[in-house]
Write a protein that holds these residues in place. Structure first.
Motif, mmCIF file in Angstrom:
data_model
loop_
_atom_site.group_PDB
_atom_site.id
_atom_site.type_symbol
_atom_site.label_atom_id
_atom_site.label_comp_id
_atom_site.label_asym_id
_atom_site.label_seq_id
_atom_site.Cartn_x
_atom_site.Cartn_y
_atom_site.Cartn_z
ATOM 1 N N TYR A 79 2.011 -5.196 6.321
ATOM 2 C CA TYR A 79 0.998 -6.244 6.422
ATOM 3 C C TYR A 79 -0.390 -5.808 5.970
ATOM 4 O O TYR A 79 -1.364 -6.539 6.139
ATOM 5 N N LEU A 80 -0.495 -4.625 5.345
ATOM 6 C CA LEU A 80 -1.754 -4.246 4.696
ATOM 7 C C LEU A 80 -1.864 -4.830 3.288
ATOM 8 O O LEU A 80 -2.935 -4.811 2.686
ATOM 9 N N VAL A 81 -0.755 -5.357 2.743
ATOM 10 C CA VAL A 81 -0.755 -5.879 1.366
ATOM 11 C C VAL A 81 -1.833 -6.936 1.143
ATOM 12 O O VAL A 81 -2.544 -6.894 0.122
ATOM 13 N N PRO A 82 -2.027 -7.925 2.044
ATOM 14 C CA PRO A 82 -3.075 -8.930 1.782
ATOM 15 C C PRO A 82 -4.471 -8.335 1.610
ATOM 16 O O PRO A 82 -5.317 -8.928 0.938
ATOM 17 N N SER A 83 -4.704 -7.167 2.192
ATOM 18 C CA SER A 83 -6.019 -6.534 2.027
ATOM 19 C C SER A 83 -6.279 -6.127 0.585
ATOM 20 O O SER A 83 -7.441 -6.030 0.162
ATOM 21 N N LEU A 84 -5.210 -5.874 -0.194
ATOM 22 C CA LEU A 84 -5.404 -5.490 -1.594
ATOM 23 C C LEU A 84 -6.071 -6.600 -2.387
ATOM 24 O O LEU A 84 -6.875 -6.342 -3.289
ATOM 25 N N GLY A 85 -5.737 -7.852 -2.064
ATOM 26 C CA GLY A 85 -6.384 -8.972 -2.745
ATOM 27 C C GLY A 85 -7.864 -9.036 -2.422
ATOM 28 O O GLY A 85 -8.696 -9.330 -3.300
ATOM 29 N N ILE A 86 -8.213 -8.757 -1.156
ATOM 30 C CA ILE A 86 -9.630 -8.719 -0.762
ATOM 31 C C ILE A 86 -10.336 -7.591 -1.507
ATOM 32 O O ILE A 86 -11.455 -7.753 -1.999
ATOM 33 N N ILE A 87 -9.686 -6.450 -1.605
ATOM 34 C CA ILE A 87 -10.271 -5.290 -2.290
ATOM 35 C C ILE A 87 -10.493 -5.587 -3.766
ATOM 36 O O ILE A 87 -11.500 -5.161 -4.357
ATOM 37 N N ASP A 88 -9.577 -6.325 -4.387
ATOM 38 C CA ASP A 88 -9.756 -6.704 -5.793
ATOM 39 C C ASP A 88 -11.037 -7.496 -5.998
ATOM 40 O O ASP A 88 -11.763 -7.300 -6.976
ATOM 41 N N ARG A 89 -11.311 -8.419 -5.071
ATOM 42 C CA ARG A 89 -12.481 -9.301 -5.214
ATOM 43 C C ARG A 89 -13.778 -8.628 -4.780
ATOM 44 O O ARG A 89 -14.835 -8.897 -5.343
ATOM 45 N N HIS A 90 -13.685 -7.765 -3.791
ATOM 46 C CA HIS A 90 -14.882 -7.083 -3.277
ATOM 47 C C HIS A 90 -14.557 -5.602 -3.098
ATOM 48 O O HIS A 90 -14.362 -5.136 -1.968
ATOM 49 N N PRO A 91 -14.470 -4.861 -4.185
ATOM 50 C CA PRO A 91 -14.018 -3.464 -4.078
ATOM 51 C C PRO A 91 -15.016 -2.573 -3.345
ATOM 52 O O PRO A 91 -16.238 -2.729 -3.495
ATOM 53 N N PRO A 92 -14.505 -1.634 -2.541
ATOM 54 C CA PRO A 92 -15.382 -0.625 -1.943
ATOM 55 C C PRO A 92 -15.769 0.408 -2.991
ATOM 56 O O PRO A 92 -15.224 0.418 -4.104
ATOM 57 N N ASP A 93 -16.672 1.281 -2.644
ATOM 58 C CA ASP A 93 -16.993 2.395 -3.546
ATOM 59 C C ASP A 93 -15.817 3.373 -3.605
ATOM 60 O O ASP A 93 -15.481 3.891 -4.676
ATOM 61 N N ILE A 94 -15.202 3.606 -2.441
ATOM 62 C CA ILE A 94 -14.073 4.529 -2.349
ATOM 63 C C ILE A 94 -12.978 3.876 -1.520
ATOM 64 O O ILE A 94 -13.249 3.298 -0.453
ATOM 65 N N LEU A 95 -11.747 3.972 -2.005
ATOM 66 C CA LEU A 95 -10.585 3.491 -1.269
ATOM 67 C C LEU A 95 -9.711 4.685 -0.923
ATOM 68 O O LEU A 95 -9.222 5.380 -1.814
ATOM 69 N N VAL A 96 -9.542 4.947 0.362
ATOM 70 C CA VAL A 96 -8.687 6.031 0.832
ATOM 71 C C VAL A 96 -7.318 5.447 1.162
ATOM 72 O O VAL A 96 -7.220 4.485 1.924
ATOM 73 N N ILE A 97 -6.279 6.011 0.559
ATOM 74 C CA ILE A 97 -4.907 5.563 0.801
ATOM 75 C C ILE A 97 -4.105 6.703 1.417
ATOM 76 O O ILE A 97 -3.941 7.760 0.802
ATOM 77 N N ASP A 98 -3.647 6.512 2.619
ATOM 78 C CA ASP A 98 -2.723 7.448 3.257
ATOM 79 C C ASP A 98 -1.433 7.460 2.427
ATOM 80 O O ASP A 98 -0.842 6.416 2.171
ATOM 81 N N GLU A 99 -1.001 8.642 1.984
ATOM 82 C CA GLU A 99 0.170 8.728 1.100
ATOM 83 C C GLU A 99 1.431 8.137 1.719
ATOM 84 O O GLU A 99 2.355 7.753 1.003
ATOM 85 N N ASN A 100 1.493 8.050 3.041
ATOM 86 C CA ASN A 100 2.661 7.457 3.686
ATOM 87 C C ASN A 100 2.850 5.990 3.305
ATOM 88 O O ASN A 100 3.963 5.470 3.388
#
Length: 278
Positions: A79-100
């Motif tokens: 359920y983190l997938v919908p956040s990717l759409g938000i990130i596309d529209r308003h990207p942070p300076d840095i996106l940290v992704i846990d490799e898991n």
């Protein structure tokens, strides 16, 4: 198990709509005006990141940095997938992704989520008994549990701790051996990097015993991942320390409170270094 059944029916009942609390929380963070040119860092992670950065530390104020993380149980994006759409529209300076999150979803995710529902059910018992609306659980509390509560460590008797840790390690060996690369996610991250978002792939290392047991399978998987998502100017791979001290993990994977206290200064130093590299 009898308690788990009604919880499961509640979680997947047809009248329960999809919970977008995570995406809404992400939107609020990314939509807020930047204050004093602070570096905006958003983390998406598994329960390993939740355990390593409990709420008291996850929201710690750092000079020149706005940092927030959202997590979910188990591997995969879920359920983190919908956040990717938000990130596309308003990207942070840095996106940290846990490799898991780049590993496939596992069946035990269901039980992890039910375990957290059970915690909430017990905390809402006073509301059910008294009817006092002030004691009612907040809406969307399940999805935002990681923002408000510390991770609940699984506890094992001392004589079974090593056995459970080795069982966890054996399961991880199978996961790393059989894990296909999530091409949709790696391509999405590449597009963000091409737009100037700095991507940090964070490897949250487990206990020394688990890391030693899974080293070969994990390295093969990491090699495949780095071929699909090569490190470069805007894509960086970062590994957390392996702590040789005993009793810093709940189950060989998740840091306990003592482990999280050791992790905190290391992670704050990494965030500050990312700010200085801007």
């Amino acid at each position: 198990m009898g308690v788990m059944i009604p919880l499961a029916l509640q979680r997947w009942s047809p009248w329960r709509g999809p919970d977008h609390a995570i995406a809404d929380h992400t939107r609020q963070f990314l939509d807020a005006p930047s204050t004093d040119g602070k570096l905006r860092v958003l983390g998406l992670g598994s329960s390993l990141l939740w355990a390593a950065t409990p709420p008291a530390q996850a929201q710690v104020a750092l000079p020149g940095i706005d940092w927030m993380r959202m997590t979910k149980p188990g591997t995969g994006m879920g359920y983190l997938v919908p956040s990717l759409g938000i990130i596309d529209r308003h990207p942070p300076d840095i996106l940290v992704i846990d490799e898991n999150l780049l590993l496939p979803d596992q069946n035990n995710v269901i039980m992890d989520e039910l375990r957290q529902d059970l915690i909430l059910a017990s905390k809402g018992l006073a509301f059910q008994l008294t009817g006092n609306v002030q004691l009612a659980p907040r809406q969307a509390y399940v999805a935002l549990l990681d923002q408000r509560e510390p991770f609940e460590c699984a506890t094992f008797p001392a004589h079974t701790q090593r056995r459970e840790t080795l069982k966890n390690a054996a399961n991880l060996q199978l996961v790393f051996n059989n894990a296909a690369i999530n091409r949709q996610l790696t391509e999405h991250l590449q597009r963000l990097a091409q737009r100037g978002v700095r991507i940090v792939l964070l490897e949250l290392r487990r206990s020394e015993l688990v890391e030693q047991t899974t080293a070969t399978e994990k390295q093969r998987w990491l090699s495949r991942l780095q071929k699909a998502l090569p490190p470069g100017r805007h894509i960086r791979y970062l590994s957390s320390p392996i702590y040789v001290q005993q009793n810093l993990h709940c189950d060989g994977s998740h840091l306990n409170a003592a482990g999280a206290r050791l992790f905190a200064p290391w992670w704050q130093a990494q965030l500050q270094q990312l700010r200085d590299e801007r």
